[in-house]
Design a protein around this motif. Structure first.
Motif, mmCIF file in Angstrom:
data_model
loop_
_atom_site.group_PDB
_atom_site.id
_atom_site.type_symbol
_atom_site.label_atom_id
_atom_site.label_comp_id
_atom_site.label_asym_id
_atom_site.label_seq_id
_atom_site.Cartn_x
_atom_site.Cartn_y
_atom_site.Cartn_z
ATOM 1 N N ARG A 178 0.836 -1.203 0.000
ATOM 2 C CA ARG A 178 0.000 0.000 0.000
ATOM 3 C C ARG A 178 0.871 1.253 0.000
ATOM 4 O O ARG A 178 0.664 2.187 0.766
ATOM 5 N N GLU A 179 1.850 1.291 -0.897
ATOM 6 C CA GLU A 179 2.770 2.419 -0.995
ATOM 7 C C GLU A 179 2.878 2.887 -2.438
ATOM 8 O O GLU A 179 2.860 2.082 -3.372
ATOM 9 N N LEU A 180 3.018 4.195 -2.592
ATOM 10 C CA LEU A 180 3.158 4.814 -3.902
ATOM 11 C C LEU A 180 4.594 5.272 -4.102
ATOM 12 O O LEU A 180 5.191 5.872 -3.206
ATOM 13 N N TYR A 181 5.142 4.990 -5.273
ATOM 14 C CA TYR A 181 6.509 5.366 -5.632
ATOM 15 C C TYR A 181 6.459 6.412 -6.743
ATOM 16 O O TYR A 181 5.682 6.280 -7.696
ATOM 17 N N ALA A 182 7.311 7.433 -6.623
ATOM 18 C CA ALA A 182 7.376 8.462 -7.662
ATOM 19 C C ALA A 182 8.700 9.204 -7.558
ATOM 20 O O ALA A 182 9.189 9.456 -6.448
ATOM 21 N N PRO A 183 9.298 9.587 -8.691
ATOM 22 C CA PRO A 183 10.516 10.405 -8.655
ATOM 23 C C PRO A 183 10.204 11.780 -8.064
ATOM 24 O O PRO A 183 9.223 12.420 -8.450
ATOM 25 N N LEU A 184 11.018 12.228 -7.136
ATOM 26 C CA LEU A 184 10.798 13.528 -6.509
ATOM 27 C C LEU A 184 11.191 14.648 -7.463
ATOM 28 O O LEU A 184 12.242 14.597 -8.107
ATOM 29 N N ALA A 185 10.347 15.670 -7.533
ATOM 30 C CA ALA A 185 10.603 16.784 -8.442
ATOM 31 C C ALA A 185 11.614 17.771 -7.874
ATOM 32 O O ALA A 185 12.264 18.498 -8.628
ATOM 33 N N ASP A 186 11.748 17.813 -6.549
ATOM 34 C CA ASP A 186 12.624 18.804 -5.921
ATOM 35 C C ASP A 186 13.940 18.199 -5.443
ATOM 36 O O ASP A 186 14.635 18.775 -4.611
ATOM 37 N N ALA A 187 14.283 17.020 -5.953
ATOM 38 C CA ALA A 187 15.546 16.378 -5.580
ATOM 39 C C ALA A 187 16.081 15.609 -6.780
ATOM 40 O O ALA A 187 15.314 14.969 -7.506
ATOM 41 N N ASP A 188 17.372 15.678 -6.990
ATOM 42 C CA ASP A 188 17.975 14.957 -8.104
ATOM 43 C C ASP A 188 18.151 13.484 -7.742
ATOM 44 O O ASP A 188 18.662 13.145 -6.673
ATOM 45 N N ALA A 189 17.722 12.623 -8.649
ATOM 46 C CA ALA A 189 17.969 11.187 -8.542
ATOM 47 C C ALA A 189 17.458 10.589 -7.237
ATOM 48 O O ALA A 189 18.140 9.797 -6.591
#
Length: 260
Positions: A214-225
């Protein structure tokens, strides 16, 4: 006497295609146990699909993406039932399917009519249906695992094209990231809006959902890599290093382990 019976008999391949949705439902309903959770990522022009075992113990092995010169990934999904990766390629109507264990192209096809300009991609492991964003409309395009158009799904209460889509196999629903990179709505498979929540951090245009954890994964927009892992209330639980930026991703069991 054998003629009519022979003509009406289904071929083994046709029978298998008919049985696939039932078998997938049985697996997800408890006739199989999921393998260890893995995170899969691919950059728009990367030569490899990155494989990360989330428990730190299972074997992880990167797989060739088979991208050719000029290819650009715009969406990505993993099917734990078939153990295949689905790569959506620009301009948005091209799908390349990569067999993970065989490390080979399984098939490639063109969706016709086109679902619109490229965007994120999600997959329902029960029946293999794909859900594709149309970068010009606030709706999803649903196709079979072979690219046959099933229909369009207008997203109730959404006025602009969303950024990301993920499938929740436990609740048989869709999670859609709005253009602000913060707001997620949950939809039924017919487009009925059943709820929403806000993420604690802005994310980029790709999301994945672990239906078991029950977890969502997504690349953070305010952090590199960095990839953010959020709970169902949108709280940031932890971060993981992203091998590439930007990145497309999916998460879930490393294929299913049969127990019968």
């Amino acid at each position: 006497m054998n003629g009519p019976r022979a003509q009406s008999a289904a071929t083994p391949a046709a029978m298998l295609r008919q049985l696939l949705p039932l078998l997938a439902s049985l697996l997800l309903a408890g006739c199989a146990t999921p393998g260890p959770a893995h995170l899969y990522t691919v950059a728009p022009r990367a030569p490899e699909i990155r494989d990360r075992a989330l428990d730190g113990r299972d074997v992880a092995r990167d797989v060739p993406s088979f991208l050719e010169p000029g290819d650009t990934v715009t969406g990505f999904a993993y099917d734990p039932f078939t153990d295949h990766f689905f790569l959506r390629l620009a301009p948005g109507n091209q799908i390349r399917v990569v067999d993970r264990p065989a490390r080979a192209i399984k098939r490639a096809f063109t969706i016709d009519p086109s679902p619109g300009p490229g965007g994120d991609l999600a997959l329902n492991p029960r029946d293999g249906h794909l859900f594709l964003l149309d970068a010009t409309r606030a709706e999803l395009v649903e196709t079979s695992r072979l690219g046959a158009i099933i229909g369009r799904i207008p997203l109730q209460g959404v006025a602009t094209p969303p950024l990301g889509v993920a499938f929740d196999a436990r609740q048989d629903s869709l999670l859609v990231l709005l253009e602000d990179g913060l707001t997620l709505h949950r939809f039924s498979l017919t487009g009925l809006n059943t709820g929403k929540f806000q993420l604690a951090r802005h994310v980029r245009a790709a999301i994945a959902f672990d239906s078991d954890a029950r977890e969502l994964y997504a690349p953070l927009a305010d952090a590199d890599a960095e990839i953010g892992v959020f709970d169902e209330q949108g709280q940031l639980m932890r971060t993981l290093p992203a091998p590439d930026t930007p990145t497309f991703l999916d998460v879930g069991p490393h294929a299913f382990l049969r127990v019968f």
